[in-house]
Design an enzyme around this catalytic site. Structure first.
Site, PDB file in Angstrom:
ATOM      1  CE  LYS A  34      -0.574  -0.131   4.791  1.00  0.00           C
ATOM      2  NZ  LYS A  34      -1.316   0.524   5.975  1.00  0.00           N
ATOM      3  CE1 TYR A 254      14.149  31.166   4.006  1.00  0.00           C
ATOM      4  CE2 TYR A 254      14.324  28.988   3.514  1.00  0.00           C
ATOM      5  CZ  TYR A 254      14.091  30.096   2.964  1.00  0.00           C
ATOM      6  OH  TYR A 254      13.699  30.383   1.723  1.00  0.00           O
TER       7      TYR A 254
HETATM    8  N1  PLP Z   1      -1.814  -5.648   7.992  1.00  0.00           N
HETATM    9  C1  PLP Z   1      -2.888  -4.563   8.214  1.00  0.00           C
HETATM   10  C2  PLP Z   1      -4.310  -4.600   8.443  1.00  0.00           C
HETATM   11  C3  PLP Z   1      -2.321  -3.285   7.988  1.00  0.00           C
HETATM   12  O1  PLP Z   1      -2.883  -2.116   8.041  1.00  0.00           O
HETATM   13  C4  PLP Z   1      -0.951  -2.915   7.804  1.00  0.00           C
HETATM   14  C5  PLP Z   1      -0.429  -1.643   7.771  1.00  0.00           C
HETATM   15  O2  PLP Z   1      -0.785  -0.621   8.437  1.00  0.00           O
HETATM   16  C6  PLP Z   1      -0.107  -4.033   7.617  1.00  0.00           C
HETATM   17  C7  PLP Z   1      -0.594  -5.282   7.805  1.00  0.00           C
HETATM   18  C8  PLP Z   1       1.275  -3.981   7.456  1.00  0.00           C
HETATM   19  O3  PLP Z   1       1.841  -3.279   8.697  1.00  0.00           O
HETATM   20  P1  PLP Z   1       3.519  -3.298   8.972  1.00  0.00           P
HETATM   21  O4  PLP Z   1       4.015  -2.329   8.131  1.00  0.00           O
HETATM   22  O5  PLP Z   1       3.527  -2.771  10.350  1.00  0.00           O
HETATM   23  O6  PLP Z   1       4.020  -4.371   8.676  1.00  0.00           O
END
Ligand code: PLP
Length: 356
Positions: A34, A254
């Site tokens: 994601k 700055y």
């Molecule tokens: N599973 C779910 C439902 C998530 O929302 C996320 C990310 O927030 C993950 C897995 C992966 O998490 P991480 O990046 O901490 O491994």
């Protein structure tokens, strides 16, 4: 000469980290891609893991469709599920798997009719075992499961939950989440999925059928005392493009956040907060210049930042500067600015990505 700033992405390191997670956890593992693979480029990362990863996980439908459009087949799990009923059409047409974590989503699925020729929906029923955020309350899990099972267009139902504090190894809350999830789902059929990265790295008691590692794939260990073994995937780097020497008492940048207390040779580096390097990074935040540790001095600007080269003879215009990567752990920079590696990596923008 082109602006010498870039995010180098080591796809071999990505494969290494995925393999390590899968070996630790056993069973199957999604690669969580994601937010454009936490700033690393989702399609390129998916391609690099093709043939290795058991599946992909993204937050929402558009991210999944972009992977399909890029030729990625195999299971894709949509972690937030659908926001509106019409999205279920695409979920089914593209053979996606979807999380169901609240009543409105459950009703959307119940209302969707069996579509001719479409594969049965694979649904991931999410329990809130202690995060207090998304997911069905534990006492409601059995009823939600029964309602999904009664839908003729629903195929496999997988049970999942998500940890709130797995990156705190001695915190009892995670053990409580595991026990509560197990108790609430004990009588229900189906595979299970509990572990995010911190779960994979720190909570072997939570290993089940599917893991969902994200941040560890990118080599940023979320545990306070990393066991080692992960390799950083992104190197954010630039170059010194100008230098000047400040006399004692002279301010820099700055807000005059740095004032020289000795003759100070300052290198100007061609990267700034518009590229995703955090503006609030304080004086002293580590960087590496030509492989040697140096420190940020002065306020980070939109397009440039400044580093102290005084104690680094031989460095100057053209010196390579690593903002994070193998020499400067992104977690160290994150701690210096009071955030997590996740946020820094996701925020990288404007610089070209170079895949290696
Ligand atoms: N599973 C779910 C439902 C998530 O929302 C996320 C990310 O927030 C993950 C897995 C992966 O998490 P991480 O990046 O901490 O491994």
């Amino acid at each position: 000469m082109a602006r010498p700033s870039r995010a180098r992405i080591d796809l071999g390191a990505l494969r290494h980290n995925y393999t390590l997670a899968r070996r630790l956890h056993g069973g199957r593992a999604f690669a969580v891609l994601k937010a454009d693979a936490y700033g690393h480029g989702a399609l390129r990362c998916a391609q690099a893991l093709a043939g290795l990863a058991d599946g992909w996980a993204v937050a929402f439908l558009e991210e999944a469709l972009a992977l399909r459009a890029g030729g990625i087949d195999g299971p894709i799990l949509v972690l937030e599920g659908v926001f509106e009923a019409h999205e279920l059409h695409d979920v089914r047409a593209h053979g996606l798997w979807t999380v169901v974590h609240h009543e409105a989503q459950l009703r959307m699925i119940e209302a969707a009719a069996a579509a001719d020729g479409a594969p049965p929906l694979q649904v991931w029923l999410k329990a809130d075992s202690g995060m207090g955020r998304a997911g069905f309350a534990l006492p409601d899990m059995a009823a939600a499961h029964a309602r999904l099972s009664a839908c003729p267009h629903v195929g496999e139902i997988v049970l999942m939950t998500h940890f709130a504090r797995a990156d705190e190894p001695t915190e009892a809350a995670t053990a409580r989440q595991i026990a509560a999830f197990d108790a609430a789902t004990a009588g229900l059929p189906g595979l299970r999925s509990l572990c995010n990265s911190a779960g994979v790295l720190g909570w072997s008691g939570a290993y089940r059928d599917w893991a969902r590692p994200g941040i560890l794939l990118y080599g940023a260990d979320p545990m306070p005392e990393p066991a080692g073994g992960l390799r950083p995937v992104m190197t954010l780097e630039s170059q010194v493009f100008a230098e000047r020497t400040l006399q004692p008492g002279e301010p820099l940048g700055y807000g005059a956040r740095f004032v020289a207390d000795r003759p100070t040779r300052v290198g100007l580096v061609a990267i700034g907060y518009a590229d995703g390097y955090p503006r609030i990074a304080p004086n002293g935040t580590p960087v590496a210049v030509d492989g040697r540790l140096a420190r940020l001095v002065g306020r980070v600007s939109m397009d440039m930042l400044t580093v102290d080269l005084t104690d680094l003879p031989g460095t100057g215009i053209g010196s390579r500067v690593e903002l994070w990567g193998a020499q400067v752990d992104v977690n160290t920079v994150a701690r210096a600015v009071g955030t997590l590696s996740y946020e820094l990596l996701c925020n990288v923008k404007r610089v070209p990505r170079v895949y290696e």
